[in-house]
Design a protein around this motif. Structure first.
Motif, PDB file in Angstrom:
ATOM      1  N   ALA A  88       0.862  -1.185   0.000  1.00  0.00           N
ATOM      2  CA  ALA A  88       0.000   0.000   0.000  1.00  0.00           C
ATOM      3  C   ALA A  88       0.897   1.234   0.000  1.00  0.00           C
ATOM      4  CB  ALA A  88      -0.899   0.004   1.219  1.00  0.00           C
ATOM      5  N   ASN A  89       0.615   2.154  -0.923  1.00  0.00           N
ATOM      6  CA  ASN A  89       1.440   3.350  -1.045  1.00  0.00           C
ATOM      7  C   ASN A  89       0.549   4.514  -1.452  1.00  0.00           C
ATOM      8  OD1 ASN A  89       3.356   5.286  -1.434  1.00  0.00           O
ATOM      9  ND2 ASN A  89       4.598   4.098  -2.874  1.00  0.00           N
ATOM     10  N   GLY A  90       0.074   5.271  -0.489  1.00  0.00           N
ATOM     11  CA  GLY A  90      -0.734   6.445  -0.786  1.00  0.00           C
ATOM     12  C   GLY A  90      -2.045   6.121  -1.483  1.00  0.00           C
ATOM     13  N   LYS A  91      -2.119   6.422  -2.791  1.00  0.00           N
ATOM     14  CA  LYS A  91      -3.364   6.301  -3.540  1.00  0.00           C
ATOM     15  C   LYS A  91      -3.615   4.921  -4.130  1.00  0.00           C
ATOM     16  CE  LYS A  91      -3.304  11.129  -4.878  1.00  0.00           C
ATOM     17  NZ  LYS A  91      -3.347  12.069  -5.986  1.00  0.00           N
ATOM     18  N   TYR A  92      -2.650   4.038  -4.075  1.00  0.00           N
ATOM     19  CA  TYR A  92      -2.875   2.738  -4.711  1.00  0.00           C
ATOM     20  C   TYR A  92      -2.456   1.604  -3.781  1.00  0.00           C
ATOM     21  CZ  TYR A  92       2.145   2.288  -5.537  1.00  0.00           C
ATOM     22  OH  TYR A  92       3.493   2.174  -5.368  1.00  0.00           O
ATOM     23  N   THR A  93      -3.045   0.477  -4.055  1.00  0.00           N
ATOM     24  CA  THR A  93      -2.674  -0.755  -3.367  1.00  0.00           C
ATOM     25  C   THR A  93      -2.408  -1.804  -4.425  1.00  0.00           C
ATOM     26  OG1 THR A  93      -4.058  -0.246  -1.467  1.00  0.00           O
ATOM     27  CG2 THR A  93      -3.436  -2.553  -1.770  1.00  0.00           C
ATOM     28  N   ARG A  94      -1.281  -2.475  -4.303  1.00  0.00           N
ATOM     29  CA  ARG A  94      -0.933  -3.544  -5.240  1.00  0.00           C
ATOM     30  C   ARG A  94      -0.889  -4.844  -4.455  1.00  0.00           C
ATOM     31  NH1 ARG A  94       4.773  -5.052  -7.766  1.00  0.00           N
ATOM     32  NH2 ARG A  94       5.109  -5.258  -5.557  1.00  0.00           N
ATOM     33  N   LYS A  95      -1.622  -5.830  -4.949  1.00  0.00           N
ATOM     34  CA  LYS A  95      -1.637  -7.117  -4.277  1.00  0.00           C
ATOM     35  C   LYS A  95      -1.347  -8.196  -5.301  1.00  0.00           C
ATOM     36  CE  LYS A  95      -4.327 -10.026  -1.230  1.00  0.00           C
ATOM     37  NZ  LYS A  95      -5.556 -10.176  -0.454  1.00  0.00           N
ATOM     38  N   GLU A  96      -0.359  -9.018  -5.011  1.00  0.00           N
ATOM     39  CA  GLU A  96      -0.015 -10.141  -5.874  1.00  0.00           C
ATOM     40  C   GLU A  96      -0.099 -11.409  -5.047  1.00  0.00           C
ATOM     41  OE1 GLU A  96       3.747  -9.641  -7.736  1.00  0.00           O
ATOM     42  OE2 GLU A  96       3.210  -7.734  -8.637  1.00  0.00           O
ATOM     43  N   PHE A  97      -0.511 -12.480  -5.672  1.00  0.00           N
ATOM     44  CA  PHE A  97      -0.562 -13.748  -4.974  1.00  0.00           C
ATOM     45  C   PHE A  97      -0.177 -14.856  -5.934  1.00  0.00           C
ATOM     46  CE2 PHE A  97      -4.699 -13.011  -6.753  1.00  0.00           C
ATOM     47  CZ  PHE A  97      -5.074 -14.233  -7.287  1.00  0.00           C
ATOM     48  N   GLY A  98       0.267 -15.935  -5.371  1.00  0.00           N
ATOM     49  CA  GLY A  98       0.670 -17.070  -6.184  1.00  0.00           C
ATOM     50  C   GLY A  98       0.273 -18.368  -5.507  1.00  0.00           C
TER      51      GLY A  98
END
Length: 147
Positions: A88-98
């Motif tokens: 999570a960084n300010g205006k966006y959230t990036r989520k990756e899974f495997g």
């Protein structure tokens, strides 16, 4: 007559066209990376006078990721591994899974003493030791005297 590859968008956006071609022309694991593919690791089976050893190449896994089951004379080695990363960084959230899983089954010969099967995991390799029954072990050569 020559076959010519046809591009429905008239090459208006070749980068997008190449992206679609790469996505649909490859295995999912090749396109998105190894963490998202179901893989089957390499297996070696080594026989000695005393036992059989099954070696499963599975680097990056932990011994807790494995399940080894014996049902009658069917040995099954399975693994399931899930990985998740969220940023999570300010205006966006990036989520990756495997998700990675595999299962291998082996029919054991009657020469294996199933009550003494053991396993260990060292440096990315799972070892399953299948000791032979005493009566199945190779005996040294001996000379028979004639009476």
């Amino acid at each position: 007559m020559t076959l010519v590859k046809w591009n429905s968008n008239g090459n208006a956006n070749p980068a997008f066209s190449n992206l679609l071609e790469n996505f649909f022309g490859k295995d999912l694991g090749e396109f998105v990376g190894r963490d998202y593919a179901t893989t089957t690791p390499a297996v070696n089976v080594v026989e000695t006078k005393e036992n059989f050893t099954v070696e499963v190449a599975a680097p990056g896994l932990k011994k807790e990721n494995f399940q080894i089951n014996l049902n009658n004379n069917l040995l099954t080695i399975a693994s399931t591994y899930e990985k998740s990363n969220e940023e999570a960084n300010g205006k966006y959230t990036r989520k990756e899974f495997g998700y990675t899983s595999f299962q291998r089954s082996f029919t054991l010969p009657t020469t294996v003493d199933s009550s003494k099967i053991e396993a260990s995991y060292k440096e990315g390799i799972l070892y399953v030791y299948l000791p032979k029954r005493e009566e199945a072990k190779e005996k040294p050569a001996r000379q028979i005297n004639i009476s």
